[in-house]
Design a protein around this motif. Structure first.
Motif, mmCIF file in Angstrom:
data_model
loop_
_atom_site.group_PDB
_atom_site.id
_atom_site.type_symbol
_atom_site.label_atom_id
_atom_site.label_comp_id
_atom_site.label_asym_id
_atom_site.label_seq_id
_atom_site.Cartn_x
_atom_site.Cartn_y
_atom_site.Cartn_z
ATOM 1 N N VAL A 1 106.261 59.582 85.044
ATOM 2 C CA VAL A 1 104.854 59.321 84.771
ATOM 3 C C VAL A 1 104.753 58.593 83.436
ATOM 4 C CG1 VAL A 1 102.585 60.320 84.370
ATOM 5 C CG2 VAL A 1 104.127 61.381 86.011
ATOM 6 N N SER A 2 104.353 57.343 83.485
ATOM 7 C CA SER A 2 104.231 56.579 82.247
ATOM 8 C C SER A 2 102.792 56.184 81.949
ATOM 9 C CB SER A 2 105.102 55.314 82.318
ATOM 10 O OG SER A 2 104.667 54.473 83.365
ATOM 11 N N LYS A 3 101.899 56.352 82.931
ATOM 12 C CA LYS A 3 100.506 56.005 82.715
ATOM 13 C C LYS A 3 99.611 57.070 83.331
ATOM 14 C CE LYS A 3 97.045 52.386 83.411
ATOM 15 N NZ LYS A 3 96.759 51.041 84.009
ATOM 16 N N ILE A 4 98.687 57.615 82.516
ATOM 17 C CA ILE A 4 97.729 58.629 82.989
ATOM 18 C C ILE A 4 96.329 58.094 82.756
ATOM 19 C CG2 ILE A 4 96.896 60.996 82.768
ATOM 20 C CD1 ILE A 4 99.660 61.699 81.600
ATOM 21 N N GLN A 5 95.559 58.016 83.813
ATOM 22 C CA GLN A 5 94.186 57.507 83.730
ATOM 23 C C GLN A 5 93.223 58.638 84.071
ATOM 24 O OE1 GLN A 5 93.589 53.857 85.895
ATOM 25 N NE2 GLN A 5 91.380 54.227 86.141
ATOM 26 N N ILE A 6 92.190 58.827 83.247
ATOM 27 C CA ILE A 6 91.215 59.901 83.465
ATOM 28 C C ILE A 6 89.834 59.290 83.653
ATOM 29 C CG2 ILE A 6 90.210 62.012 82.545
ATOM 30 C CD1 ILE A 6 92.710 62.389 80.888
ATOM 31 N N GLU A 7 89.176 59.658 84.731
ATOM 32 C CA GLU A 7 87.862 59.106 85.060
ATOM 33 C C GLU A 7 86.813 60.215 85.114
ATOM 34 O OE1 GLU A 7 88.431 57.156 88.781
ATOM 35 O OE2 GLU A 7 89.676 55.549 87.940
ATOM 36 N N GLY A 8 85.582 59.870 84.733
ATOM 37 C CA GLY A 8 84.455 60.784 84.891
ATOM 38 C C GLY A 8 84.098 61.595 83.667
ATOM 39 N N LEU A 9 84.753 61.368 82.535
ATOM 40 C CA LEU A 9 84.487 62.171 81.342
ATOM 41 C C LEU A 9 83.209 61.706 80.636
ATOM 42 C CD1 LEU A 9 87.998 62.629 79.705
ATOM 43 C CD2 LEU A 9 86.824 64.073 81.383
ATOM 44 N N ARG A 10 82.379 62.677 80.247
ATOM 45 C CA ARG A 10 81.185 62.410 79.451
ATOM 46 C C ARG A 10 81.149 63.307 78.211
ATOM 47 N NH1 ARG A 10 76.247 61.674 83.873
ATOM 48 N NH2 ARG A 10 77.206 59.962 85.056
ATOM 49 N N VAL A 11 81.472 64.553 78.395
ATOM 50 C CA VAL A 11 81.459 65.509 77.287
ATOM 51 C C VAL A 11 82.870 65.735 76.754
ATOM 52 C CG1 VAL A 11 80.908 67.868 76.588
ATOM 53 C CG2 VAL A 11 79.392 66.649 78.165
ATOM 54 N N LEU A 12 83.773 66.010 77.643
ATOM 55 C CA LEU A 12 85.157 66.254 77.245
ATOM 56 C C LEU A 12 85.818 64.957 76.788
ATOM 57 C CD1 LEU A 12 86.226 68.541 80.225
ATOM 58 C CD2 LEU A 12 85.766 69.279 77.886
ATOM 59 N N ASN A 13 86.869 65.079 75.977
ATOM 60 C CA ASN A 13 87.639 63.897 75.612
ATOM 61 C C ASN A 13 88.998 63.942 76.319
ATOM 62 O OD1 ASN A 13 89.670 65.243 73.864
ATOM 63 N ND2 ASN A 13 87.915 65.635 72.536
ATOM 64 N N GLU A 14 89.646 62.801 76.362
ATOM 65 C CA GLU A 14 90.886 62.682 77.115
ATOM 66 C C GLU A 14 91.990 63.601 76.582
ATOM 67 O OE1 GLU A 14 92.261 58.729 77.574
ATOM 68 O OE2 GLU A 14 90.576 58.116 78.856
#
Length: 208
Positions: A1-14
């Protein structure tokens, strides 16, 4: 795993989500336990749901659905942000201005845990009252400051613009809201009440 993408965050941070997910400790997309990762992320109070997609050869995409705070629970002189399911998202800081309305006087509720969904009947009834009232056109012109949830049969709403309180019961909240809306429209919002309007007696609305 070399790339992690996170979608849908508004309050939380990555960073919060990554740390919770455990993905930083995993290095093989082929042997990734997607269910375990999502369960870990869903343990965060603000996460309603999490799903994971693997994009070969080396990418993981986390899709997050966050909970949204809609009101404040007051308990033991402390204030907590809560969503529409009754999940406690966080405690307010001393200098913060809590979101209204406040749910107060919840009968039988002594303590809570952050991230917990509170299924106490009076609290859930108060959430239903707020949901149904919010859908009425009259709600646009009124500011609900408090819903006192003494019991499922005694839910008292206070509005900043009204001299009187509005009393609800949990058994027929939807019907009570409809009758309130009809009465409000027929009287152009000028109800002859000084102390309370009681919606709990079927078609007989009691105004004192």
């Amino acid at each position: 795993v070399s790339k992690i993408q996170i979608e849908g965050l508004r309050v939380l941070n990555e960073d919060q989500v990554l740390q919770q997910s455990g993905l930083l400790e995993q290095n093989n997309v082929l042997y990734l336990d997607a269910d375990a990762v999502c369960r870990a992320v869903e343990a965060l109070p603000y996460v309603r749901a999490c799903s994971l997609r693997q994009v070969f050869p080396d990418t993981v995409i986390l899709e997050i659905s966050e909970r949204v705070g809609i009101l404040t629970l007051q308990l033991n002189s402390r204030s907590y942000l809560m969503d529409d399911d009754g999940v406690v998202l966080r405690e307010y800081g001393a200098q913060e201005v809590p979101l209204t309305p406040f749910i107060t006087n919840v009968g039988g509720l002594e303590f809570i845990t952050i991230g917990e969904e509170i299924d106490q009947p009076a609290l859930q009834a108060a959430l239903t009252v707020w949901e149904q009232f919010s859908q009425l056109p009259m709600a646009e012109g009124l500011t609900v400051s408090e819903i006192a949830a003494f019991s499922t049969s005694e839910l008292v709403m206070y509005c900043d613009e009204l001299f009187y309180e509005i009393r609800w019961g949990s058994e027929t909240v939807e019907n009570q809201a409809k009758r309130l809306g009809v009465l409000w429209n027929s009287e152009n919002g000028q109800l002859n009440c000084n102390e309370y309007l009681d919606l709990r007696f079927e078609e007989n609305l009691v105004c004192k």
